[in-house]
Design a protein around this motif. Structure first.
Motif, short mmCIF file in Angstrom:
data_model
loop_
_atom_site.label_atom_id
_atom_site.label_comp_id
_atom_site.label_asym_id
_atom_site.label_seq_id
_atom_site.Cartn_x
_atom_site.Cartn_y
_atom_site.Cartn_z
N MET A 1 0.90 -0.68 0.35
CA MET A 1 0.03 -0.25 0.17
C MET A 1 0.64 1.41 0.31
O MET A 1 1.74 1.17 0.42
CB MET A 1 -0.70 -0.36 1.22
N GLN A 2 0.41 2.17 -0.71
CA GLN A 2 1.61 3.66 -0.78
C GLN A 2 0.33 4.31 -1.25
O GLN A 2 -0.50 4.11 -1.15
CB GLN A 2 2.28 3.42 -2.60
N PRO A 3 1.37 6.06 -0.77
CA PRO A 3 0.52 7.06 -0.82
C PRO A 3 -0.65 6.94 -1.92
O PRO A 3 -1.68 8.21 -2.53
CB PRO A 3 1.13 7.60 0.04
N SER A 4 0.20 6.94 -2.50
CA SER A 4 -0.08 7.19 -3.96
C SER A 4 -1.07 6.42 -4.60
O SER A 4 -1.61 7.01 -5.99
CB SER A 4 0.89 7.21 -5.23
N GLU A 5 -1.82 5.41 -4.05
CA GLU A 5 -2.61 4.73 -4.67
C GLU A 5 -4.27 5.04 -4.14
O GLU A 5 -5.44 4.79 -4.10
CB GLU A 5 -2.96 3.68 -3.36
N PHE A 6 -4.29 6.48 -3.06
CA PHE A 6 -5.21 7.61 -2.89
C PHE A 6 -5.66 8.46 -2.99
O PHE A 6 -4.47 9.32 -2.79
CB PHE A 6 -5.28 7.42 -0.84
N ARG A 7 -6.42 9.25 -3.73
CA ARG A 7 -6.94 10.67 -3.94
C ARG A 7 -7.47 11.45 -2.91
O ARG A 7 -7.06 11.99 -2.75
CB ARG A 7 -8.48 11.10 -4.89
N PHE A 8 -7.51 10.63 -2.01
CA PHE A 8 -8.29 11.63 -0.24
C PHE A 8 -7.27 11.46 0.49
O PHE A 8 -6.63 10.44 1.15
CB PHE A 8 -9.64 11.59 -0.26
N SER A 9 -6.46 12.57 0.73
CA SER A 9 -5.23 12.08 2.09
C SER A 9 -5.95 14.05 2.99
O SER A 9 -6.85 14.89 2.53
CB SER A 9 -4.21 12.73 1.37
N TYR A 10 -5.59 13.34 4.43
CA TYR A 10 -6.60 14.37 5.54
C TYR A 10 -5.06 13.99 6.81
O TYR A 10 -5.09 13.30 7.45
CB TYR A 10 -7.70 14.49 6.01
N PRO A 11 -4.27 15.79 6.84
CA PRO A 11 -3.65 15.41 7.62
C PRO A 11 -3.67 15.67 9.37
O PRO A 11 -4.85 16.27 9.36
CB PRO A 11 -2.60 16.50 7.47
N LEU A 12 -3.48 14.65 9.94
CA LEU A 12 -3.21 14.93 11.92
C LEU A 12 -2.02 14.77 12.74
O LEU A 12 -1.76 13.59 12.38
CB LEU A 12 -4.82 13.59 11.94
N ARG A 13 -1.96 15.43 13.92
CA ARG A 13 -1.15 14.81 14.45
C ARG A 13 -1.72 14.46 15.42
O ARG A 13 -2.65 14.90 16.30
CB ARG A 13 -1.14 16.95 14.91
N VAL A 14 -1.20 13.64 15.63
CA VAL A 14 -1.06 12.92 17.22
C VAL A 14 -0.56 13.77 18.79
O VAL A 14 0.63 14.32 18.71
CB VAL A 14 -0.16 11.86 17.07
N ARG A 15 -1.53 13.53 19.02
CA ARG A 15 -1.92 14.77 20.29
C ARG A 15 -1.18 14.25 21.88
O ARG A 15 -1.48 12.63 21.53
CB ARG A 15 -3.17 15.18 20.97
N TRP A 16 -0.50 14.61 22.67
CA TRP A 16 -0.43 14.23 23.97
C TRP A 16 -1.33 12.69 24.44
O TRP A 16 -0.62 11.70 25.59
CB TRP A 16 -0.36 14.96 25.06
N SER A 17 -2.78 12.73 24.63
CA SER A 17 -3.50 12.25 25.40
C SER A 17 -3.31 10.87 24.47
O SER A 17 -5.00 10.35 25.25
CB SER A 17 -4.96 12.98 25.54
N GLU A 18 -3.26 10.78 23.63
CA GLU A 18 -3.11 9.29 22.71
C GLU A 18 -2.15 8.15 22.47
O GLU A 18 -2.01 7.79 21.85
CB GLU A 18 -3.61 10.26 20.73
N ALA A 19 -0.86 9.44 23.33
CA ALA A 19 -0.17 8.32 23.35
C ALA A 19 0.20 7.35 25.11
O ALA A 19 0.18 8.59 25.76
CB ALA A 19 1.72 9.03 23.01
N ASP A 20 1.47 6.66 24.87
CA ASP A 20 1.28 6.26 26.27
C ASP A 20 2.76 7.25 27.24
O ASP A 20 3.27 8.25 26.26
CB ASP A 20 1.74 5.00 26.65
N LEU A 21 3.28 6.65 28.08
CA LEU A 21 4.96 7.49 28.88
C LEU A 21 5.58 7.09 27.72
O LEU A 21 6.92 8.10 28.13
CB LEU A 21 4.04 6.83 29.86
N GLN A 22 5.47 6.09 26.53
CA GLN A 22 7.08 5.76 25.97
C GLN A 22 6.31 7.48 24.69
O GLN A 22 7.63 7.01 23.51
CB GLN A 22 6.54 4.21 25.66
N GLY A 23 5.93 7.63 24.77
CA GLY A 23 5.13 8.00 23.43
C GLY A 23 4.35 7.59 22.21
O GLY A 23 4.71 8.29 21.11
N ILE A 24 4.54 6.58 22.64
CA ILE A 24 3.37 5.26 21.56
C ILE A 24 2.13 5.80 21.46
O ILE A 24 1.44 5.76 22.61
CB ILE A 24 4.10 4.35 21.76
N VAL A 25 1.47 5.49 20.62
CA VAL A 25 -0.13 6.02 19.79
C VAL A 25 -0.37 4.87 20.35
O VAL A 25 -0.10 3.45 20.10
CB VAL A 25 -0.11 5.97 18.81
#
Length: 145
Positions: A1-25
């Motif tokens: 799967m490659q980004p070029s396979e999709f016409r639609f894209s939406y950017p989203l930044r990972v927020r602090w509340s979505e990650a654990d203490l190690q910074g992993i979502v």
């Protein structure tokens, strides 16, 4: 799967509340990211079809979700949520989902929706005009969707 396979894209930044203490979502957030992508997909579909009010997806209900995790997202990563309608049936449709960080695929999946009556939840056919709007938006020939 490659980004070029999709016409639609939406950017989203990972927020602090979505990650654990190690910074992993935490894995449960990826489905929310995909859902945000679907909402924004419909918003862009509507923008591409001014004057239509039947392209919101309000009559569709999720009946299946599948996510496959490839690599973790981290706190403050800028994610690229990519979607495409991969199948249009009589009353159902499927979105293919790719969540990327730059060119790296983090999560891939599928969400299947069924168009149904709001009260009875019984399946309803997807209107031809809705299907055509999707095909044009995706730039796919009718025989391919």
């Amino acid at each position: 799967m490659q980004p070029s396979e999709f016409r639609f894209s939406y950017p989203l930044r990972v927020r602090w509340s979505e990650a654990d203490l190690q910074g992993i979502v935490f894995n449960g957030h990826y489905l929310n990211y995909a859902d945000v992508g679907v909402t924004e997909y419909y918003r862009e579909l509507n923008a591409a079809n001014p004057g239509r009010d039947d392209l919101s997806g309000n009559e569709f209900f999720a009946v299946k979700t599948l996510l496959e995790y490839r690599a973790p997202a981290m706190f403050d990563d800028l994610l690229d949520i990519r979607l495409r309608v991969s199948r249009l049936g009589n009353s159902s449709m499927a979105f293919s989902v790719g969540i990327f960080r730059h060119e790296t695929l983090l999560v891939e999946g599928e969400i299947v929706y069924v168009r149904a009556d709001q009260q009875t939840r019984r399946p309803l056919p997807i209107p031809a005009g809705f299907k055509e709007a999707i095909r044009q938006f995706e730039q796919v020939a009718p025989s391919e969707a």
